[in-house]
Structures are given as C-alpha cells and as structure tokens.
Design a protein around this motif. Structure first.
Motif, mmCIF file in Angstrom:
data_model
loop_
_atom_site.group_PDB
_atom_site.id
_atom_site.type_symbol
_atom_site.label_atom_id
_atom_site.label_comp_id
_atom_site.label_asym_id
_atom_site.label_seq_id
_atom_site.Cartn_x
_atom_site.Cartn_y
_atom_site.Cartn_z
ATOM 1 N N VAL A 257 0.856 -1.184 0.000
ATOM 2 C CA VAL A 257 0.000 0.000 0.000
ATOM 3 C C VAL A 257 0.893 1.235 0.000
ATOM 4 O O VAL A 257 1.836 1.336 0.794
ATOM 5 N N VAL A 300 -4.465 6.839 -2.198
ATOM 6 C CA VAL A 300 -3.943 5.542 -1.772
ATOM 7 C C VAL A 300 -3.936 4.583 -2.966
ATOM 8 O O VAL A 300 -4.882 4.560 -3.752
ATOM 9 N N VAL A 332 -4.541 5.098 6.130
ATOM 10 C CA VAL A 332 -4.105 3.697 6.137
ATOM 11 C C VAL A 332 -3.601 3.200 7.480
ATOM 12 O O VAL A 332 -3.285 2.018 7.618
ATOM 13 N N ARG A 335 -4.743 -0.057 8.922
ATOM 14 C CA ARG A 335 -4.478 -1.278 8.166
ATOM 15 C C ARG A 335 -3.147 -1.917 8.560
ATOM 16 O O ARG A 335 -2.809 -2.992 8.093
#
Length: 420
Positions: A257, A300, A332, A335
C-alpha cells in the motif's frame, strides 16, 4: 435442475426483516431458472440503494452501476454482447428510476433487448425514507410530505417511449410468471414490482395496497434495437507490451500500500512499481483510491506482485505500507498490523515508533512516493532497481523521475522497521 441451483447463491439476504426486496430477488432467480438460463448466460446490472445490494446474491455475472445509471450500463452491455443467448437484467429501485429516468426512456426508445426490473417501495429506503418520483400522492400524504406533484408512471412512460413490454405487478404471487414473460420478450421490457419497506414504509402487504398504483400492462410491436457496427482497432493494440528483462526473487506474492495526498504522484508511483515488477517477470495488479473531489485529500494505491497469476485483487493485510503525507497516514494507519513493514516520511505526524526517512526531501512533493518505492525496492531486493529506471526512461518527466529514484538510493539508513 442443475441450472436452477446456480442462479442464486446461499448468501443470506442483506435486507431488513420483512423487506420485499428478497421476494423480488427470489422471483427474478426463479424466472431465470424456469427459462433454463445458466448463470454464465445472465448479466445482472445493479444500481445504488437497497436494490444495489443484490450483487453477491447471484452466481451470474454482476456489474454495479452509479445511481440511476444502471439502465445505460445495461444498454452498453447488451449492445456490446450482441448475443441473443445472453440475457441482461437490470435491477434498480424507484429512487434510481427517478434519478435516471432519461436512461430508461432511452433504452425504451431504442428498444434494447434487455429487461429492467424496477423494485418500487415508494421511497429512498437506504437514505432514510425520502419520497421518490414514483411515490404516490396517497403515500406522500401518509408520510406527511408537502409534495403534491403527481408521480411518474414509469410503466406508461416506457411504453410511450417505445418499450416492447412494460408492466406493473402488485401481487407477489404473480411476480415470477410476469418476469418470465418479460424476459422472453425480444426488445426492451420493464417490470415494476411493488415492494415493502418495513423500516420506512408499510409493514404489511395489506396496508400497502392503499398507496400503490393499479397494475397495468402495455406492449409495442417493434423491431429490436441494434448498434451500428464499426471495425475499429483494439484499444489494447496501443498498449506497450512489457517483456521481462530482469529477474525477481519473489516466490509467492506480496501486497503493498502506498499512501499520500492527492496530486503527490502516489498513483503514478504505484503504476511504475507494477510495471517494473512486470519487467522483472512478475504478475502485478494496481488499484487506486481517492476522494470523489479530485485534487484534495488522500491518495492511496494498492499493488499486488506475484510469481503466479493473480485471480483476486483484494488486499486486506498488506505486507508493506509506504506513507509520505499525513493525509495518507490517516487513511491507512488502521491497516497496519504487527507483521506490516512500514515506511514513513519524517514529516508525517503520528504517535508511533516507526523509523522514518526524508522521502519528501529527496523526491519533492510529487516524487516522494516514487522515492519511497525506490527505497523499498533497493532495500528489499525484490527485483533490480534498474527495472524501475527502465520504466521511467521514456517518460517526458524522465529527469525528475530519475532524480527521485536516485535520491532515495542515497538515503543510507534503514527506512522501515517492524512495529514494536
């Protein structure tokens, strides 16, 4: 009957208790089964709203459209397929029919060979029960709405526009038979099905009959609409073919990511990473996410690199996260797990113990994400950094891109750390 078992999955209906949409979905499935359709011969096009929750319920092909635009999407699919053995079923609510009424009329005007099912519960259920263009005046009075404009008669409007078949059905015991009749029709067919909304409307069918429009059935004898065929080159013909020139040490797959701010080159960096991976003999996918208002907020990108073909592009637990701005971090940070390797810029504000580095300083605002990608490639050794240089060599921004890559190479300290 083998085909009948495959039209509908065993997934639990996502609707409120008592909602009429479940009856409509089962009736659509049953009608397709009775007509002998196999799941791969059916394309379900869904809309936004409660009716848009149907996608996982069908084993058919499914496509999810924008609010009110599913009929237009269905027209495109039908004309693109141009195959009488395939059936396109579009499902939308009365809210979607209101918002995208012109698309319904256009499909009817051209008599496109598809079936539109309008599930009418007289309101916008998902957003709290607002009145739609198909809400009757009796229902609006019951709901204390001060709108006394007459509702659209979508069945008659479709007929007047040229639909081969349009019908309103209020009796749920007739849903399946009517749907079968509509699906058999060559040309555009519209079926309006009455449905309960137990959260914002009626609780019982017996109550709803006082607020709905009487059933009607209208037909036109017209030729089926077709598209004018043109011989054009495939868009893929213009795509540059990436032939492997390097090797990778990845034996399985890895999810990455990249997070930053809009306009910061996050999507470009992700694309370059994917292309460099392909040049190194890997399979790669890339997905981007950013606010609907382009140019503001976070940006993202998700990239999956794999030695084997990638059949699912979802990425729930990334192994690597790179963050170059606070916008990206806020998007993010949840995550990140204990097994995630994290790269962050020194200017990112957060309360953590991750080791950071000056990606923004060496790459600039638009090159920081690429700098982070470059450093990870060099640090992890997934494939030679030369693959990334190869990707950017034909870019009109080659000088600035090479500077961002080289700048990251000059960073000497480790820029990632396992979360403590």
């Amino acid at each position: 009957m083998e085909a009948a078992k495959k039209i509908l999955t065993n997934i639990k209906m996502p609707f409120c208790p008592g909602c009429g949409h479940g009856v409509c979905v089962k009736s659509i499935s049953k009608s397709l089964e009775n007509l002998g359709y196999r799941s791969k011969d059916v394309i379900i096009v869904s809309d936004i709203g409660c009716s848009g929750l149907v996608d996982p319920l069908f084993t058919t092909h499914t496509i999810h459209g924008l609010h009110g635009r599913s009929p237009a999407l269905g027209v495109g699919v039908t004309l693109g397929l141009d195959n009488p053995n395939k059936k396109v079923i579009v499902i939308q609510g009365d809210g979607g029919a209101t918002i995208g009424l012109q698309h319904i009329l256009e499909a009817a005007r051209r008599n496109i060979d598809m079936t539109l099912v309008v599930i009418n519960n007289l309101l916008y259920g998902m957003t709290g029960g607002q009145m739609s263009g198909l809400s009757t005046n009796e229902f609006k009075e019951y709901k204390h709405s001060n709108d006394d404009a007459d509702p659209y008669d979508v069945v008659n409007l479709a007929h007047q526009s040229g639909a081969a078949f349009s019908i309103r059905v209020n009796n749920i015991s007739n849903f399946t038979d009517v749907l079968e009749e509509a699906i058999r029709i060559s040309g555009f067919s519209l079926v309006e099905l009455s449905s309960l909304c137990t959260s914002h409307g009626m609780k019982k069918i017996s109550e709803m009959k006082h607020y709905i429009v009487a059933e009607e059935k209208l037909t036109n004898n017209r030729s089926v609409g077709v598209s004018i065929k043109r011989n054009t080159a495939s868009l893929l013909d213009k795509s540059k073919i990436l032939t492997p020139q390097f090797t990778s040490k990845i034996n399985d797959s890895i999810g990455i990511v990249i997070a930053g701010s809009a306009g910061g080159g996050v999507q470009s960096a992700a694309k370059m990473l994917a292309q460099a991976a392909i040049l190194s003999g890997l399979y790669a996918t890339m997905k981007g996410e950013y606010p609907i208002t382009v140019g503001t907020g976070f940006s993202v990108a998700e990239v999956i690199l794999s030695k084997k073909p990638i059949h699912f592009t979802g990425l729930e637990n990334p192994k690597v996260v790179m963050v170059v701005t606070e916008d990206g971090w806020n998007k993010v940070k949840n995550r990140i797990t204990n097994s995630t390797k994290v790269f962050v810029d020194t200017k990112v504000s957060y309360n953590s113990t991750f080791i950071t580095k000056d990606f923004l300083k060496v790459g600039g605002k638009k090159g920081a994400a690429l700098s982070a990608v470059s450093y990870w490639i060099k640090e992890s050794g997934v494939f030679p950094i030369e693959a990334l240089f190869k990707v950017v060599e034909d870019s009109k921004y080659v000088t600035s891109l090479q500077k961002a890559i080289k700048g990251a190479e000059e960073l000497r300290e480790l820029v990632y750390a396992d979360r403590k």
